[in-house]
Design a protein around this motif. Structure first.
Motif, PDB file in Angstrom:
ATOM      1  N   MET A   1      23.980  -5.660 -24.015  1.00  0.00           N
ATOM      2  CA  MET A   1      22.914  -6.634 -24.002  1.00  0.00           C
ATOM      3  C   MET A   1      23.276  -7.753 -24.979  1.00  0.00           C
ATOM      4  SD  MET A   1      18.977  -6.093 -25.356  1.00  0.00           S
ATOM      5  CE  MET A   1      18.656  -4.800 -24.208  1.00  0.00           C
ATOM      6  N   ARG A   2      23.126  -8.966 -24.519  1.00  0.00           N
ATOM      7  CA  ARG A   2      23.394 -10.120 -25.386  1.00  0.00           C
ATOM      8  C   ARG A   2      22.246 -10.295 -26.377  1.00  0.00           C
ATOM      9  NH1 ARG A   2      25.034 -14.826 -21.340  1.00  0.00           N
ATOM     10  NH2 ARG A   2      22.937 -15.339 -22.013  1.00  0.00           N
ATOM     11  N   LEU A   3      22.566 -10.904 -27.494  1.00  0.00           N
ATOM     12  CA  LEU A   3      21.569 -11.107 -28.543  1.00  0.00           C
ATOM     13  C   LEU A   3      20.406 -11.960 -28.043  1.00  0.00           C
ATOM     14  CD1 LEU A   3      20.862 -10.481 -31.460  1.00  0.00           C
ATOM     15  CD2 LEU A   3      22.156 -12.509 -32.143  1.00  0.00           C
ATOM     16  N   THR A   4      20.701 -12.974 -27.236  1.00  0.00           N
ATOM     17  CA  THR A   4      19.626 -13.812 -26.697  1.00  0.00           C
ATOM     18  C   THR A   4      18.704 -13.005 -25.787  1.00  0.00           C
ATOM     19  OG1 THR A   4      21.091 -14.574 -24.931  1.00  0.00           O
ATOM     20  CG2 THR A   4      20.869 -16.000 -26.860  1.00  0.00           C
ATOM     21  N   ASP A   5      19.275 -12.079 -25.014  1.00  0.00           N
ATOM     22  CA  ASP A   5      18.453 -11.207 -24.168  1.00  0.00           C
ATOM     23  C   ASP A   5      17.562 -10.301 -25.020  1.00  0.00           C
ATOM     24  OD1 ASP A   5      19.626 -12.262 -21.863  1.00  0.00           O
ATOM     25  OD2 ASP A   5      21.200 -10.736 -21.847  1.00  0.00           O
ATOM     26  N   PHE A   6      18.125  -9.801 -26.099  1.00  0.00           N
ATOM     27  CA  PHE A   6      17.348  -8.947 -27.001  1.00  0.00           C
ATOM     28  C   PHE A   6      16.127  -9.690 -27.521  1.00  0.00           C
ATOM     29  CE2 PHE A   6      16.163  -7.790 -31.274  1.00  0.00           C
ATOM     30  CZ  PHE A   6      15.926  -6.435 -31.148  1.00  0.00           C
ATOM     31  N   TRP A   7      16.339 -10.899 -28.047  1.00  0.00           N
ATOM     32  CA  TRP A   7      15.225 -11.660 -28.608  1.00  0.00           C
ATOM     33  C   TRP A   7      14.205 -12.048 -27.546  1.00  0.00           C
ATOM     34  CZ3 TRP A   7      14.136 -11.029 -33.342  1.00  0.00           C
ATOM     35  CH2 TRP A   7      15.138 -10.815 -34.285  1.00  0.00           C
ATOM     36  N   THR A   8      14.666 -12.351 -26.355  1.00  0.00           N
ATOM     37  CA  THR A   8      13.756 -12.663 -25.255  1.00  0.00           C
ATOM     38  C   THR A   8      12.870 -11.465 -24.951  1.00  0.00           C
ATOM     39  OG1 THR A   8      15.269 -14.275 -24.299  1.00  0.00           O
ATOM     40  CG2 THR A   8      13.610 -13.347 -22.828  1.00  0.00           C
ATOM     41  N   ARG A   9      13.469 -10.292 -24.867  1.00  0.00           N
ATOM     42  CA  ARG A   9      12.692  -9.075 -24.587  1.00  0.00           C
ATOM     43  C   ARG A   9      11.694  -8.791 -25.703  1.00  0.00           C
ATOM     44  NH1 ARG A   9      16.311  -4.456 -21.737  1.00  0.00           N
ATOM     45  NH2 ARG A   9      17.305  -5.764 -20.185  1.00  0.00           N
ATOM     46  N   LEU A  10      12.135  -8.942 -26.949  1.00  0.00           N
ATOM     47  CA  LEU A  10      11.250  -8.669 -28.077  1.00  0.00           C
ATOM     48  C   LEU A  10      10.057  -9.627 -28.055  1.00  0.00           C
ATOM     49  CD1 LEU A  10      11.310  -6.632 -30.473  1.00  0.00           C
ATOM     50  CD2 LEU A  10      12.110  -8.538 -31.880  1.00  0.00           C
ATOM     51  N   GLU A  11      10.328 -10.901 -27.778  1.00  0.00           N
ATOM     52  CA  GLU A  11       9.246 -11.886 -27.725  1.00  0.00           C
ATOM     53  C   GLU A  11       8.325 -11.665 -26.531  1.00  0.00           C
ATOM     54  OE1 GLU A  11      10.957 -15.775 -28.034  1.00  0.00           O
ATOM     55  OE2 GLU A  11      11.539 -15.455 -30.120  1.00  0.00           O
ATOM     56  N   GLN A  12       8.857 -11.244 -25.396  1.00  0.00           N
ATOM     57  CA  GLN A  12       8.022 -10.950 -24.233  1.00  0.00           C
ATOM     58  C   GLN A  12       7.114  -9.752 -24.513  1.00  0.00           C
ATOM     59  OE1 GLN A  12      10.775 -10.401 -20.990  1.00  0.00           O
ATOM     60  NE2 GLN A  12      10.849 -12.574 -20.512  1.00  0.00           N
ATOM     61  N   THR A  13       7.623  -8.823 -25.279  1.00  0.00           N
ATOM     62  CA  THR A  13       6.860  -7.610 -25.567  1.00  0.00           C
ATOM     63  C   THR A  13       5.795  -7.830 -26.625  1.00  0.00           C
ATOM     64  OG1 THR A  13       8.765  -6.244 -24.979  1.00  0.00           O
ATOM     65  CG2 THR A  13       7.052  -5.198 -26.308  1.00  0.00           C
ATOM     66  N   PHE A  14       6.141  -8.544 -27.687  1.00  0.00           N
ATOM     67  CA  PHE A  14       5.241  -8.657 -28.832  1.00  0.00           C
ATOM     68  C   PHE A  14       4.691 -10.056 -29.073  1.00  0.00           C
ATOM     69  CE2 PHE A  14       7.969  -4.998 -29.685  1.00  0.00           C
ATOM     70  CZ  PHE A  14       7.016  -4.035 -29.959  1.00  0.00           C
ATOM     71  N   GLY A  15       5.163 -11.038 -28.323  1.00  0.00           N
ATOM     72  CA  GLY A  15       4.764 -12.421 -28.562  1.00  0.00           C
ATOM     73  C   GLY A  15       5.692 -13.040 -29.587  1.00  0.00           C
TER      74      GLY A  15
END
Length: 66
Positions: free
Chosen positions: A1-15
């Motif tokens: 998983m790319r770092l940008t994908d990680f941050w996108t998922r985290l933001e989608q999950t928690f805002g």
């Protein structure tokens, strides 16, 4: 998983605002007692960190993002 994908998922999950706070402040036992940011800065693979987030917040992370 790319770092940008990680941050996108985290933001989608928690805002966006809470994701940053969570990453900086919440210590996860699955990451050896480190925060998300500490684990990433130490070179932990993003997929390992994401799995730790999923394990720590099973009711919060949508199935489509697991």
């Amino acid at each position: 998983m790319r770092l940008t994908d990680f941050w996108t998922r985290l933001e989608q999950t928690f805002g966006p605002a809470y994701a940053g706070s969570l990453a900086a402040d919440q210590v996860l036992p699955q990451l050896g007692g480190r925060t998300i940011r500490q684990a990433l800065e130490a070179g932990e693979e993003t997929v390992v960190v994401w799995r730790a987030v999923c394990a720590a917040y099973p009711d919060r992370v949508p199935a489509r993002l697991r």
